[in-house]
Design an enzyme around this catalytic site. Structure first.
Site, PDB file in Angstrom:
ATOM      1  CB  SER A  11      -0.922   0.007   1.228  1.00  0.00           C
ATOM      2  OG  SER A  11      -1.696  -1.156   1.269  1.00  0.00           O
TER       3      SER A  11
HETATM    4  N1  SAH Z   1      -0.908  -4.803   4.246  1.00  0.00           N
HETATM    5  C1  SAH Z   1      -0.241  -5.104   3.004  1.00  0.00           C
HETATM    6  C2  SAH Z   1      -1.104  -4.766   1.806  1.00  0.00           C
HETATM    7  C3  SAH Z   1      -1.515  -6.011   1.203  1.00  0.00           C
HETATM    8  S1  SAH Z   1      -2.588  -5.979  -0.195  1.00  0.00           S
HETATM    9  C4  SAH Z   1       1.128  -4.455   2.908  1.00  0.00           C
HETATM   10  O1  SAH Z   1       1.482  -3.660   3.781  1.00  0.00           O
HETATM   11  O2  SAH Z   1       1.873  -4.794   1.995  1.00  0.00           O
HETATM   12  C5  SAH Z   1      -3.901  -6.967   0.438  1.00  0.00           C
HETATM   13  C6  SAH Z   1      -3.570  -8.359   0.845  1.00  0.00           C
HETATM   14  O3  SAH Z   1      -4.758  -8.953   1.342  1.00  0.00           O
HETATM   15  C7  SAH Z   1      -3.086  -9.268  -0.278  1.00  0.00           C
HETATM   16  O4  SAH Z   1      -1.848  -9.811   0.055  1.00  0.00           O
HETATM   17  C8  SAH Z   1      -4.170 -10.338  -0.373  1.00  0.00           C
HETATM   18  O5  SAH Z   1      -3.668 -11.612  -0.721  1.00  0.00           O
HETATM   19  C9  SAH Z   1      -4.738 -10.317   1.017  1.00  0.00           C
HETATM   20  N2  SAH Z   1      -6.096 -10.845   1.147  1.00  0.00           N
HETATM   21  C10 SAH Z   1      -7.170 -10.632   0.330  1.00  0.00           C
HETATM   22  N3  SAH Z   1      -8.246 -11.270   0.815  1.00  0.00           N
HETATM   23  C11 SAH Z   1      -7.861 -11.919   1.948  1.00  0.00           C
HETATM   24  C12 SAH Z   1      -8.516 -12.750   2.887  1.00  0.00           C
HETATM   25  N4  SAH Z   1      -9.806 -13.091   2.773  1.00  0.00           N
HETATM   26  N5  SAH Z   1      -7.815 -13.238   3.931  1.00  0.00           N
HETATM   27  C13 SAH Z   1      -6.490 -12.925   4.072  1.00  0.00           C
HETATM   28  N6  SAH Z   1      -5.809 -12.134   3.211  1.00  0.00           N
HETATM   29  C14 SAH Z   1      -6.483 -11.638   2.162  1.00  0.00           C
END
Ligand code: SAH
Length: 240
Positions: free
Chosen positions: A87
């Site tokens: 992000s």
């Molecule tokens: N917090 C992260 C941003 C990640 S993007 C950072 O700092 O880099 C969002 C993430 O949510 C992705 O890796 C995706 O695989 C995960 N995601 C999406 N749906 C999900 C779910 N139901 N349970 C767990 N993770 C999920």
């Protein structure tokens, strides 16, 4: 070489620069990081000194895909493995500030991704529970976070849209993927006085929703617009 040139002291402790030898130009990134905090985060209104300090400490270059380290302090999200994103720093800061962490909290994060947000939270709370859908991302993130000496994060690979009941209730919950609505289980796993931040909207654009549990009721506020990759799973958009 005297010890103090190898160990960078911060308000959170120190990390060993020798363990970071795979990242070139450590001083350059420290300068870019300081600029990112003042220009992208502080200038846009984030005021909490603890939050700002956490961003000054966590080396975002460690969470970028190989070959993209030079973009670590750009003002935006960046693609990572498995079609996901790390992000935008400002968005991470906004959501973090809304959790109002003072240091003793147990925090649930849904969407470990690169691990950057988890590392920030680990600096600000007692313990972080982080759930990630993709095993590869979870493993890589866990290595990065541990590599910084942060040992207060527990990971789980699975569907975080239903929360993580085993360690509930949580003082704070953050969802870092866009949901069609506030996942019910997350509200239920919030402690009294607890804060939940979750992007809610359609697949391309969302609004940041903040829920606080007061007197057993869930109070809801809406904040800024945002764009996150989709939350999949039972209370998400499905796993297509
Ligand atoms: N917090 C992260 C941003 C990640 S993007 C950072 O700092 O880099 C969002 C993430 O949510 C992705 O890796 C995706 O695989 C995960 N995601 C999406 N749906 C999900 C779910 N139901 N349970 C767990 N993770 C999920």
């Amino acid at each position: 070489m005297p010890d103090d040139t190898r160990l960078r002291r911060t308000c959170f402790g120190s990390y060993d620069l020798r363990a970071m030898s795979d990242v070139p130009d450590i001083e350059r990134y420290a300068a870019e990081r300081a600029r990112m905090v003042s220009e992208q985060i502080e200038r846009r209104g984030i005021r909490s000194p603890r939050v700002l300090d956490a961003f000054r400490w966590v080396p975002r270059e460690r969470f970028m895909p190989p070959g993209a380290i030079g973009q670590a302090y750009d003002d935006g999200a960046f693609p990572i493995d498995c079609g996901q994103t790390i992000s935008q720093p400002y968005m991470v800061a906004c959501m973090t500030e809304q959790l109002a962490l003072t240091g003793g909290e147990r925090v649930l994060e849904i969407g470990t991704g690169s691990g950057y947000q988890a590392a920030i939270l680990a600096n600000l709370a007692a313990h972080v529970y982080s759930v990630e859908w993709h095993l590869r991302l979870m493993n890589e993130a866990a290595d990065r976070v541990r590599g910084l000496g942060l040992t207060n994060v527990t990971y789980r690979c699975g569907d975080g849209s239903v929360g993580w009941a085993e360690y509930a209730p949580y003082d704070a919950i953050m969802v870092t993927a866009g949901a069609p609505s506030v996942p019910e289980a997350l509200g239920a796993q919030l402690a009294e006085g607890g804060r939940l931040v979750v992007p809610v909207g359609d697949r391309t654009e969302q609004v940041l929703v903040r829920i606080v549990r007061r007197g057993g009721k869930l109070e809801r506020d809406e904040g800024i617009r945002c764009r996150f990759v989709k939350l999949v799973g039972e209370a998400g958009w499905g796993a297509d």
